[in-house]
Design a protein around this motif. Sequence first.
Motif, PDB file in Angstrom:
ATOM      1  N   GLU A   1       0.828  -1.209   0.000  1.00 48.76           N
ATOM      2  CA  GLU A   1       0.000   0.000   0.000  1.00 48.76           C
ATOM      3  C   GLU A   1       0.864   1.261   0.000  1.00 48.76           C
ATOM      4  N   SER A   2       1.861   1.298   0.878  1.00 52.85           N
ATOM      5  CA  SER A   2       2.680   2.491   1.033  1.00 52.85           C
ATOM      6  C   SER A   2       3.491   2.798  -0.226  1.00 52.85           C
ATOM      7  N   VAL A   3       4.145   1.787  -0.761  1.00 55.90           N
ATOM      8  CA  VAL A   3       5.021   2.009  -1.917  1.00 55.90           C
ATOM      9  C   VAL A   3       4.204   2.315  -3.168  1.00 55.90           C
ATOM     10  N   SER A   4       3.094   1.625  -3.355  1.00 58.56           N
ATOM     11  CA  SER A   4       2.264   1.893  -4.539  1.00 58.56           C
ATOM     12  C   SER A   4       1.724   3.322  -4.510  1.00 58.56           C
ATOM     13  N   THR A   5       1.343   3.791  -3.334  1.00 56.14           N
ATOM     14  CA  THR A   5       0.867   5.162  -3.198  1.00 56.14           C
ATOM     15  C   THR A   5       1.971   6.155  -3.549  1.00 56.14           C
ATOM     16  N   ALA A   6       3.177   5.879  -3.065  1.00 60.17           N
ATOM     17  CA  ALA A   6       4.306   6.765  -3.354  1.00 60.17           C
ATOM     18  C   ALA A   6       4.621   6.792  -4.845  1.00 60.17           C
ATOM     19  N   LEU A   7       4.564   5.655  -5.498  1.00 56.43           N
ATOM     20  CA  LEU A   7       4.865   5.595  -6.927  1.00 56.43           C
ATOM     21  C   LEU A   7       3.842   6.376  -7.749  1.00 56.43           C
ATOM     22  N   LEU A   8       2.594   6.354  -7.324  1.00 49.13           N
ATOM     23  CA  LEU A   8       1.551   7.078  -8.044  1.00 49.13           C
ATOM     24  C   LEU A   8       1.549   8.564  -7.727  1.00 49.13           C
ATOM     25  N   ASP A   9       1.974   8.921  -6.504  1.00 48.68           N
ATOM     26  CA  ASP A   9       1.902  10.318  -6.067  1.00 48.68           C
ATOM     27  C   ASP A   9       3.154  11.116  -6.395  1.00 48.68           C
ATOM     28  N   THR A  10       4.269  10.433  -6.620  1.00 51.25           N
ATOM     29  CA  THR A  10       5.531  11.131  -6.867  1.00 51.25           C
ATOM     30  C   THR A  10       5.616  11.538  -8.325  1.00 51.25           C
ATOM     31  N   ASP A  11       5.567  12.838  -8.570  1.00 50.66           N
ATOM     32  CA  ASP A  11       5.611  13.329  -9.950  1.00 50.66           C
ATOM     33  C   ASP A  11       6.976  13.097 -10.579  1.00 50.66           C
ATOM     34  N   ALA A  12       8.034  13.436  -9.865  1.00 55.30           N
ATOM     35  CA  ALA A  12       9.394  13.331 -10.401  1.00 55.30           C
ATOM     36  C   ALA A  12      10.059  12.070  -9.867  1.00 55.30           C
ATOM     37  N   LEU A  13      10.256  11.110 -10.719  1.00 53.89           N
ATOM     38  CA  LEU A  13      10.951   9.878 -10.349  1.00 53.89           C
ATOM     39  C   LEU A  13      12.320   9.880 -11.014  1.00 53.89           C
ATOM     40  N   ALA A  14      13.361   9.552 -10.251  1.00 51.38           N
ATOM     41  CA  ALA A  14      14.706   9.533 -10.796  1.00 51.38           C
ATOM     42  C   ALA A  14      15.505   8.427 -10.126  1.00 51.38           C
ATOM     43  N   SER A  15      16.518   7.935 -10.828  1.00 48.45           N
ATOM     44  CA  SER A  15      17.302   6.814 -10.310  1.00 48.45           C
ATOM     45  C   SER A  15      18.017   7.170  -9.006  1.00 48.45           C
ATOM     46  N   ARG A  16      18.273   8.458  -8.758  1.00 46.27           N
ATOM     47  CA  ARG A  16      18.952   8.845  -7.512  1.00 46.27           C
ATOM     48  C   ARG A  16      18.085   8.589  -6.278  1.00 46.27           C
TER      49      ARG A  16
END
Length: 282
Positions: free
Chosen positions: A231-246
């Motif tokens: 639940e926590s990680v899926s929410t973060a993946l959907l809510d985080t606009d800027a995703l980067a390898s760092r």
Amino acid sequence: MQLGEAREAGHEVAQPGFAGIDWSRPWFAQFATRGQRWQQAALTSYAALLAAMNADAAEMRQTTGRGQRLAFIAQDELPPGAAYEAHIASTGCVPTRHNLHDFFNGSMWFAFPRIKAALNARQSAAIDVLGVGPTRGGVRDTLTLFDENALLFACADPALSAALREFDWQTLLVAGRDAWGASCEVRCFGHALLEKLIAPFKACTGHAWIVDVPSAYFGWDTAARDAWLDESVSTALLDTDALASRMFAPLPVLGIPGWWPENESAAFYDDVSVFRAGRRSR
């Protein structure tokens, strides 16, 4: 009978890698109950593996990134020119080959279904905007890195999270090893990483996604922990606009306390070709 002759004669040839899964290994043990059933099916035939996966999918009633009911199809059923993630999102059908890579990919749809659906939703949305070009772009590259090579580092102690980010292996893995299982732990997620761990080697490194968890987390059973992470990680993946390898922190898998006999010796961590100074030297 040679491999080509067996195929011409119509005999199913089992992928030899399936027999090599050691379910007692910590990185596989979390998936062992379902995995052992699938393993026997995979050793029987490609069709048997797909049937086992689809039987579980029908029972679980899982959905993909756009709410389509999850199912698994043979790779050659993917229409020519169709983008893999877009096809999954629009139809619910995951093209699956008879190999370890896709075996572990399928496993993740059951171990962490919300995370897989979130990854699929973000990937397919990016394809809608940018199409399928010679490069994926930064967001899709990060999503792919997560899907292929992520570790979920669940931690209730900010000092340990900081040690991981700062490549402070002595604090995280030597001085702090008693905290593992009490204040932090790891779940393997990346299916390419799991495939590599069939034959583990010291330099095998996952990309850790740090998940801050409440201290109560370590009093829960495994199913409750996995559900919370999902639940926590899926929410973060959907809510985080800027995703980067760092956003990831490299973590050598065999250095995780309790995961490899040789790391009981502190000297195991003296190998700077694996346990590098990293960002602390910058």
